[in-house]
Structure formats: C-alpha cells, structure tokens
Design a protein around this motif. Structure first.
Motif: not given
Length: 306
Positions: A262-291
């Motif tokens: 799976m990791v190889k497929h993702i790296a080769d763009n044969d499988m989609k990895l969807v990341i909605e948002e990347v937060y700064p570490f200091a904003e981890g509280f907001e990310a936790l609330k969202k998830t």
C-alpha cells in the motif's frame, strides 16, 4: 522537548508542555518526530498504569536518532513511520518518542513526505485488517458504512483493487468524493430510506459490509444478504442473524506485507492518500477537536515544520 500531554485523568485535560526526552532501552528506538497522524482516540488510548503528564498520540513519522543494542531492523538516520501505543514512556505527540522494535513500522519511500507517511499507519493498518479476511471474490459486492474518513478512503480503493462492487455511505457533500475514489453507489446516512436504496440497487443485499463508524453495525447488517459477512471496526457487539457472520477487526492479523505494498502504491500515485489539512504542531488541540467530530474527509496531520 515540546509535547502535547494529558495532565490528569480528567477529560480534555491536555496541554502543550516541556517534558524530558525519553531514554530508550536496548529494544527501543528514539525517533525525532517530523509529522503526526491525528486520530479520534489519541487522547483516550492510554495504558492502565499511567504516569502524568503523559504524551498522547498513536502514530507518527520521523527520523531514527538512537538505536538500542538489540535492534537490527533500523539504523540511525532512517526515515520511518510507525504506530506506538500503550507505552509507559508516552505516545507520539512530541518532538521525540521512544518506539519498541516490535511496533508496526515501515521505511518511508524517498518520494513520500513525512506528512504523507504519518497519515498511513493507523488508517492503513485498520483498513487492511478489515478487508483482507473477507471471503469475497471479484464481482462480489460490499457496503462501507462511514466511508469518507481516513479508513473509509482506503477501504473504497482496496475494495475496487480487489474487483468488488462498492456501495458506501457518508453525508451528501462527500458523495462525489467517494465516487472519485471508486465507489459505484453512494447513500446519505441521514436519509431515512438509505437501506432501501441499497437493496434496490443490489437486490437480495450485498455480500459483505464493513461498519467503520460506531453504532453502524446493526444498520449495516440490514443491507447484507442472508449468509453474508459484516466486520465492525468500531467494535460494536451485535448478535448474528439470518446466518450473517459478525466479526470485529482482528488486531492479531499480520498485514505487514500488504501495508508495504500500500505504501508503495501511495508513493507511486497508484492509490490516493487524502489529507484534509496539515496543522502546525502547536495547533494540535484544534486538529483533535476536528477529528473527534467524525466529519473530517480523509486524514488530519500535524507537522513539526509548520
């Protein structure tokens, strides 16, 4: 080092603090964390004998800084992603983490970022353990309940890769998203007649279902044919009926080879990895609330570099 910790047994008692860098045993690695996958249970998945403050978190990606004398799988400087949970020295929401040599881990491909790698371990591991044991063949049908999150995003793609016909549920706004991942039929779980929609689409019911979200197993059973199969990822305890087998995801299943693929497929763009948002570490509280709203599309990630 900076770490996001649980300060006491009280709910929501978490804070960003300075804590000591963990010292490793002979069977551990010290990882400098570069990115962290955010999960709904990060604040609650804790060992029984806990010492506060306790660093929360289950998965991350980073660079090996120290290697215990009995560890042969990695060397200093290796880029790895991993799951580390229920460890007395703390979890992954920190600048450094001690990881046992037997923890689930993989080397990060050169063409994959730390943020991408950190989004894979828990969701990828869970999706594979849910779908691999199902006794299905190409052309069989499967329903995925709650398919727009990180686990469901992988499940749709894995099911299509295996040649299954896929129905999935999520809110209306995520239907086109699920179809782009490969879903053949989508329903809105808020519709009162969504089960009828599936059985109209697949008369007699689907061959199997995977219930991702809590309390969706019973409803999922109603769209599975007699003698079919249901897997509960959330651990819902539901009695069997009509010969439908109901199982909880087996955490003992060894899917390391499948995860590497799976990791190889993702790296080769044969499988989609969807990341909605990347937060700064200091904003981890907001990310936790969202998830914890269970309305994130794909994965949320913390980055130490933002």
């Amino acid at each position: 080092m900076k770490a996001i910790v649980k300060q006491s047994a009280k709910t929501n008692d978490i804070a960003l603090l300075e804590v000591p860098v963990p010292e490793i045993n002979n069977d551990e690695l010290l990882i400098e964390v570069r990115a962290i996958g955010v999960g709904i249970h990060d604040e609650y998945f804790l060992p029984q004998n806990i010492s506060y403050p306790y660093t929360i978190g289950i998965e991350a990606a980073g660079v090996v800084q120290e290697v215990g004398s009995s560890v042969s799988s990695y060397e200093k400087g290796d880029r790895i992603a991993f799951i580390s949970m229920l460890q007395p020295k703390g979890g992954t929401w920190a600048e450094y983490v001690a990881v046992h040599k037997d923890s689930l881990s993989f080397r990060i491909p050169e063409n994959m970022t730390f943020e991408q790698a950190a989004a894979i371990p828990v969701a990828g591991n869970t999706a594979l353990k849910a779908i691999e044991p199902l006794p299905l063949r190409p052309g069989n049908s499967i329903f995925i309940a709650g398919a727009s999150g990180a686990i469901g995003t992988f499940l749709i793609q894995l099911a299509k890769e295996k040649g299954y016909v896929v129905a999935s549920s999520a809110s209306k706004r995520n239907h086109q998203y699920m179809k782009e991942l490969g879903a053949d039929f989508t329903v809105d779980y808020r519709d009162a007649n969504w089960q009828q929609q599936i059985t109209d689409w697949m008369p007699g019911g689907v061959d199997a279902a995977i219930a991702v979200q809590p309390k969706t197993t019973t409803d999922s059973m109603k769209v599975v044919k007699d003698g079919g199969h249901v897997t509960s990822i959330s651990g819902d305890q539901v009695p069997s009926e009509r010969g439908v087998s109901v199982e909880i995801v087996s955490h003992q299943l060894d899917i390391r080879n499948e995860l590497s693929r799976m990791v190889k497929h993702i790296a080769d763009n044969d499988m989609k990895l969807v990341i909605e948002e990347v937060y700064p570490f200091a904003e981890g509280f907001e990310a936790l609330k969202k998830t914890q709203t269970r309305h994130a599309r794909g994965k949320l990630v913390l980055s130490m570099n933002k």
